[in-house]
Enzyme design. Structure first.
Site, short mmCIF file in Angstrom:
data_model
loop_
_atom_site.label_atom_id
_atom_site.label_comp_id
_atom_site.label_asym_id
_atom_site.label_seq_id
_atom_site.Cartn_x
_atom_site.Cartn_y
_atom_site.Cartn_z
N GLU A 118 0.83 -1.19 0.00
CA GLU A 118 0.00 0.00 0.00
C GLU A 118 0.87 1.25 0.00
O GLU A 118 1.93 1.27 0.63
CB GLU A 118 -0.92 0.01 1.23
CG GLU A 118 -1.99 -1.08 1.18
CD GLU A 118 -2.79 -1.17 2.47
OE1 GLU A 118 -2.27 -0.78 3.52
OE2 GLU A 118 -3.94 -1.65 2.41
N CYS A 131 3.48 8.74 0.64
CA CYS A 131 4.03 7.84 1.66
C CYS A 131 4.26 6.48 1.00
O CYS A 131 3.30 5.83 0.57
CB CYS A 131 3.07 7.73 2.83
SG CYS A 131 3.63 6.63 4.16
N CYS A 138 6.40 -6.19 7.66
CA CYS A 138 7.38 -5.52 8.52
C CYS A 138 7.87 -6.52 9.56
O CYS A 138 7.12 -7.39 10.00
CB CYS A 138 6.75 -4.31 9.20
SG CYS A 138 7.94 -3.27 10.09
N CYS A 142 6.07 -3.26 16.10
CA CYS A 142 5.73 -2.17 17.01
C CYS A 142 4.27 -2.35 17.43
O CYS A 142 3.38 -2.50 16.58
CB CYS A 142 5.95 -0.82 16.35
SG CYS A 142 7.68 -0.51 15.88
N CYS A 145 1.31 -0.19 15.99
CA CYS A 145 1.29 -0.01 14.54
C CYS A 145 0.56 -1.16 13.85
O CYS A 145 0.93 -2.33 14.04
CB CYS A 145 2.72 0.10 14.02
SG CYS A 145 2.84 0.31 12.22
N CYS A 377 -1.25 7.36 9.62
CA CYS A 377 0.04 6.86 10.11
C CYS A 377 -0.14 5.60 10.94
O CYS A 377 -0.92 5.56 11.88
CB CYS A 377 0.70 7.95 10.95
SG CYS A 377 2.34 7.52 11.53
#
Length: 407
Positions: A118, A131, A138, A142, A145, A377
């Protein structure tokens, strides 16, 4: 009595590997492509310059449009390569004008179905920020996130990173002679619709250092996409050994996903902190090449209710950053399904910001964008099931061993 044996299920059809696209390639990559079709070394430099201009400045999608290149060479290129962009499998437009694209990359091997990633376009009156992602999934996990809940599959290639900008400019009409879609919110200052890039999408950019570095070389080349390095920001969760190299080799702006002022809390929010604690991270920031008041580091701090948003933590943040040319982006937490965190109350965010501001640091509160399409974010996460990084590695090793035995 005879036993009937159920028929084995038919194996899934392997993806058809399409001709390779030249979009996203470096100059060296374009030279290699020309060599593949027999262009002499002496001629390649001129032809690379022509291809570069047509692909990156004009954004052409068909070799036949490259009128400065001979018909014979155009035909040879079209027979062996394409100018295809990744497939846009979904596009969502937020009520605030933010756009999120789900992109499917072409397969990179016989077992690969085509990774999905994305990227998000955030328009404002005087700028348009894209972005971009640097990995599929990932590895950092985190806890606040959404992207971190998706397993790492692989690094994106240089071509796949550059292609995200190419898709955005193509969809927005951001090449010469093009126009934006009807009703699209784009900057009205007369500049490019995509004027800034932030590596804040899926993945940790500094764990794909070479791919990101080479992509930035393509993106910043002033004969093509022409995005200045000071308009490119690379955000890291704190891969300390690569921070100096980032400044020396890429020369971009640096952003640090900090989010906590104590190691015990940051260990929970950003588990990478267990390897590279706050003290080491901030020392690397102080030594960042080119650091100055004109080239400040951005520290990102997500505001989590009752977790990291007290007055004491605001004062400690100021103390930690003393002597570092910096600005502090306060990010209201963007909730996602299943999260255990809540966004800090607005008066608490304002109080935190006031303490930081009075200490002499710019402390803008990032306006939440694209929340209604999970484009804000920390919210990016593709919907495709992926192989784990370990499974991918085992597959590639077994294929390599089989190839060695066959040879």
């Amino acid at each position: 009595m005879s036993l009937s044996v159920p028929a084995s299920p038919a194996p899934a059809a392997e993806p058809v590997l399409r001709p390779a696209s030249l979009v996203g390639r470096t100059r060296a990559g374009l030279s290699d492509a020309l060599a593949e079709i027999g262009v002499s070394e002496r001629e390649r430099r001129m032809r690379v310059g022509q291809l570069w201009n047509w692909i990156y400045h004009y954004g052409v999608r068909d070799f036949s449009a490259m009128t400065t290149i001979s018909k014979v060479l155009r035909a040879a290129l079209a027979e062996r390569f394409t100018l295809d962009l990744p497939e846009v499998t979904a596009e969502q437009v937020s009520s605030d004008g933010t756009r999120k694209w789900l992109l499917r990359m072409p397969p990179v091997g016989a077992r690969d179905r085509g990774a999905e990633i994305e990227c998000v376009y955030i328009p404002e009156v005087d700028r348009g920020t894209l972005c971009v992602s640097s990995q599929v999934g990932c590895t950092l996990s985190c806890t606040f996130c959404h992207t971190g809940t998706q397993r790492l599959v692989r690094n994106l290639t240089t071509e796949e990173i550059v292609a995200q900008l190419m898709v955005a400019r193509d969809r927005l009409g951001d090449f010469p002679g093009r126009t934006p879609p009807e009703g699209a919110f784009v900057p009205n200052d007369g500049g490019r619709f995509v004027s800034n890039i932030v590596f804040m999408g899926m993945g940790e950019p500094l764990y794909n250092f070479d791919g990101v570095r080479d992509a930035i070389d393509v993106i910043s080349d002033n004969e093509g996409l022409s995005l200045g390095r000071r308009r490119i920001t690379v955000s890291t969760s704190g891969v300390v050994p690569q921070i100096e190299a980032l400044g020396a080799e890429m020369g971009t702006m640096l952003a640090i996903s900090l989010h906590a002022v104590r190691d015990d809390l940051r260990n929970e929010l950003v588990p990478l902190n267990k390897k590279y604690p706050i003290r080491d991270l901030l020392e690397a920031c102080r030594n960042y090449p080119g650091l100055s008041n004109a080239k400040r580091i951005t520290f990102e701090y997500v505001m989590l209710k009752g977790v990291n948003d007290s007055d004491a933590e605001a004062r400690e943040l100021v103390r930690l950053l003393k002597g570092i040319p910096a600005k502090i982006n306060l990010i209201p937490f963007n909730p996602w399904p299943g999260t255990r965190y809540e966004c800090s109350d607005w008066d608490r965010i304002e109080r935190f910001s006031e303490i930081v501001y009075r200490a002499g640091y710019a402390s803008p509160v990032r306006t939440p964008r694209g929340r209604d399409i999970l484009a804000a974010c920390g919210q990016l996460k593709s919907e495709t099931e992926k192989l784990s990084a370990r499974a991918r590695l085992m597959l590639e090793q077994s294929e390599a061993e089989a190839a060695a035995l066959a040879g």
